[in-house]
Design an enzyme around this catalytic site. Structure first.
Site, short mmCIF file in Angstrom:
data_model
loop_
_atom_site.label_atom_id
_atom_site.label_comp_id
_atom_site.label_asym_id
_atom_site.label_seq_id
_atom_site.Cartn_x
_atom_site.Cartn_y
_atom_site.Cartn_z
N GLY A 55 -95.66 -34.91 46.86
CA GLY A 55 -94.99 -34.82 45.50
C GLY A 55 -94.21 -33.37 45.46
N CYS A 82 -100.16 -34.17 52.04
CA CYS A 82 -99.33 -33.13 51.36
C CYS A 82 -99.85 -32.68 50.05
CB CYS A 82 -97.83 -33.41 51.53
SG CYS A 82 -96.87 -31.99 51.33
N TYR A 83 -99.00 -32.86 49.04
CA TYR A 83 -99.68 -32.60 47.61
C TYR A 83 -100.72 -33.38 47.29
CZ TYR A 83 -99.54 -32.22 42.62
OH TYR A 83 -100.01 -31.77 41.31
N HIS A 172 -96.86 -35.08 56.81
CA HIS A 172 -96.26 -36.45 56.45
C HIS A 172 -96.67 -37.39 57.57
CE1 HIS A 172 -94.97 -35.61 52.27
NE2 HIS A 172 -94.51 -34.40 52.84
N GLU A 174 -96.58 -40.66 57.42
CA GLU A 174 -95.69 -41.76 56.87
C GLU A 174 -94.49 -41.65 57.52
OE1 GLU A 174 -95.31 -39.31 53.11
OE2 GLU A 174 -96.68 -39.41 54.92
N SER A 226 -75.84 -65.89 46.01
CA SER A 226 -74.80 -65.23 46.67
C SER A 226 -74.48 -65.37 47.91
CB SER A 226 -74.75 -63.58 46.32
OG SER A 226 -76.17 -63.48 47.14
N GLY A 227 -75.55 -66.05 48.89
CA GLY A 227 -75.22 -66.10 50.33
C GLY A 227 -75.97 -64.80 51.12
N GLY A 228 -76.35 -63.69 50.16
CA GLY A 228 -77.23 -62.63 50.59
C GLY A 228 -78.57 -63.02 51.04
N VAL A 229 -79.21 -62.11 51.99
CA VAL A 229 -80.49 -62.42 52.28
C VAL A 229 -81.58 -62.36 51.07
CG1 VAL A 229 -82.57 -61.36 53.31
CG2 VAL A 229 -80.14 -60.83 54.34
N ASP A 230 -81.24 -61.73 49.85
CA ASP A 230 -82.46 -61.71 49.07
C ASP A 230 -82.34 -63.03 48.02
OD1 ASP A 230 -83.20 -59.25 49.80
OD2 ASP A 230 -81.94 -58.14 48.07
N SER A 231 -81.15 -63.51 47.59
CA SER A 231 -81.06 -64.58 46.98
C SER A 231 -81.10 -66.15 47.72
CB SER A 231 -79.65 -64.75 46.34
OG SER A 231 -78.67 -64.99 47.21
N SER A 232 -80.83 -65.98 49.10
CA SER A 232 -81.08 -67.02 49.99
C SER A 232 -82.67 -67.11 50.16
CB SER A 232 -80.52 -66.57 51.53
OG SER A 232 -79.11 -66.53 51.29
N LYS A 372 -87.53 -54.77 51.73
CA LYS A 372 -86.16 -55.52 52.53
C LYS A 372 -86.93 -56.33 53.79
CE LYS A 372 -81.80 -56.81 52.24
NZ LYS A 372 -81.12 -57.27 50.98
#
Length: 517
Positions: A55, A82-83, A172, A174, A226-232, A372
């Protein structure tokens, strides 16, 4: 219930990366603001271990954010980063000071002793690359801790309390710039916390289908596709869960890439047999965009029209009890961040905001726990075609924002579609599509003089854009071979009437954005 880890967020810009690394190791985790964690919430969530994020604050500040007492009273293993290390030492009897040499960027740690974090990754006596980003540093460690690694700017770069199962690092792990960082995190969640490797898309699929069925019951759900990844992926998952109780509405605004509208209809209506309403509203959208050149006005007009058309189609269907949305975990994290608040608006978000409250529907958000890349993995698990699951990000306003500074017309859209299709075809033919985060063509508001055959031409200039990225927050241009660019430009100029010059955008993000508008 799957084993889980809880990450306490102290405002680091890379906290999400901790969660991604933990999940990549096969363990489910969530990020909660540190100031929302209570003894009851810990008991309810049931983690097998806790991670304290980095942070921007200093533990020396009067109102420094610090973990609540219940964290240390829980008896759970804790990893401070870290923090998170500094707060742990500050609260448990160590000492943190400012004014020493700061470390930002690549650094090296010397491994002075073995510990559970290092098993199979780092050996005593070795030197390892890490990524540092700190001003304050720990100058004395609490009772019961031992130093296991040091660096030039951090005498306690890694510390361990084996009895309590408390570990902390100043660097870090990560970020990718700490090469063995993912292994260190995996050692913590598996070796120290004892978590099983049971976070899989197959498990999530079964779990989420059960949750959707319980939430929806006999109700009806409508989903904007919409045809995008998420909505599909949302549509495919919901259809598997509730079948004909789902109706998808595909609002075709006429601003999609070549063949995409047909692909959406083919995959969801013909292949998955989903109730799909295909509303061709391209005439309406283009008429409302006529004469418009301002990018923000374009976005708001398209977003507002989408809502109006979607609402009208939903009424035709006969109403629904639930609205399905493709909300992802990063959206959830940002909405509850303890350091939230307004940020500078660079441009309106690509995706349409919430639908009007007058629609009076409850939300179904089956992807709100996923990143994602996990959404793509779920899409493959559900049997969606790879060309849809692996598709590059595409903005909600579509090609309208890839015709910058100009009025949107059918002729310009056709020119851009053809050029963009050639560009993507060449990328696929070269085997580069999956190595690129996003690639697209931009029709510039510039006409240039050219010579085609023996005649003078005065046609549009086109820009090609391709970037590499992990999350879209930062990006670098893709370093194509010049032969590739020459071959692609030659095809576009020869095959697309209306273009006589092709350029390549070599701007990174920042200072630029990925899209041009």
């Amino acid at each position: 219930m799957t084993d889980r880890i809880l990450i306490l967020d102290f405002g680091s810009q890379v906290t999400q990366l901790i969660a991604r690394r933990v999940r990549e190791s096969g363990v489910y985790c969530e990020i909660h603001p540190f100031n929302k964690v209570t003894a009851d919430s810990l008991k309810s969530f049931g983690p097998k271990g806790l991670i304290l994020s980095g942070g921007p604050s200093s533990v020396l500040d009067a109102n420094a954010p610090l973990p609540p007492a219940c964290v240390y009273e829980s008896g759970l293993p804790i990893l401070g980063i870290c923090y998170g290390q500094q707060s742990m030492c500050h609260q448990l009897g160590g000492k943190v000071e400012s004014g020493h040499e700061r470390e930002f960027g690549r650094a090296y740690v010397d491994i002075s002793d073995d510990c559970a974090l290092f098993h199979g990754a780092w050996a005593k006596g070795g030197r390892e690359q890490v990524w540092m980003s700190h001003g304050d540093r720990v100058t004395a460690i609490p009772p019961g801790f031992r130093s296991v690694a040091t660096s030039e700017g951090a005498p306690f770069a890694a510390i361990a309390n084996d009895d309590k199962r408390y570990y902390a690092v100043q660097f870090h792990p990560e970020v990718v710039h700490t090469p063995h960082g993912a292994k260190l995190l995996a050692n913590f969640v598996h070796g120290v916390c004892g978590c099983k490797n049971d976070w899989t898309m197959a498990a999530f699929r079964a779990q989420e289908i059960a949750k959707v069925r319980a939430q929806v019951g006999p109700g009806r759900v409508i989903c904007g596709l919409s045809g995008g990844v998420d909505s599909s992926v949302v549509a495919a998952l919901l259809h598997e869960a509730i079948g004909d109780q789902l109706t998808c509405v595909f609002v075709d605004h006429g601003l999609m890439r070549m063949g995409e509208a047909e692909q959406v209809v083919n995959v969801f209506r013909d292949r998955f047999n989903i109730n799909l309403v295909h509303c061709d509203a391209s005439d309406l959208f283009l008429s409302k965009l006529a004469g418009m050149t301002d990018p923000e006005l374009k976005r708001k007009t398209i977003g507002g029209l989408f809502i109006d058309v979607f609402e009208a189609e939903a009424k035709k269907v006969g109403g629904a009890d639930f609205l399905a949305q493709g909300t992802l975990y990063p959206d959830v994290i940002e909405s509850v961040s303890f350091i939230g608040g307004p940020s500078v608006t660079i441009k309106s978000h690509h995706n349409v905001g919430g639908l009007p409250t007058r629609m009076n529907m409850k939300l179904v958000e089956p992807l709100r726990e996923l990143f994602k890349d996990e959404v793509r993995a779920l899409g493959r698990e559900l049997g969606l075609p790879e060309e849809m699951v692996g598709r590059h990000p595409f903005p909600g306003p579509g090609l309208a924002i890839r015709i910058p500074g100009q009025e949107i017309t059918r002729d310009k859209l056709e020119i851009l579609r053809k050029a963009d299709a050639i560009y993507l075809e060449e990328i696929r033919n070269a085997g580069l599509y999956d190595a690129i985060w996003q690639a697209f063509a931009v029709l510039l508001p510039v006409r240039t003089v050219g010579v085609m055959g023996d005649s003078r031409s005065y046609d549009y200039a086109l820009a090609l854009r391709a970037v590499t990225s992990t999350d879209g927050m930062t990006a670098d241009f893709y370093h194509f071979d010049m032969n590739f660019l020459g071959r692609t430009a030659n095809r576009i100029i020869n095959e697309v009437k209306g273009i006589n010059r092709v350029t390549f955008d070599v701007t990174s993000k920042p200072p630029g954005t990925i899209e041009w508008e």
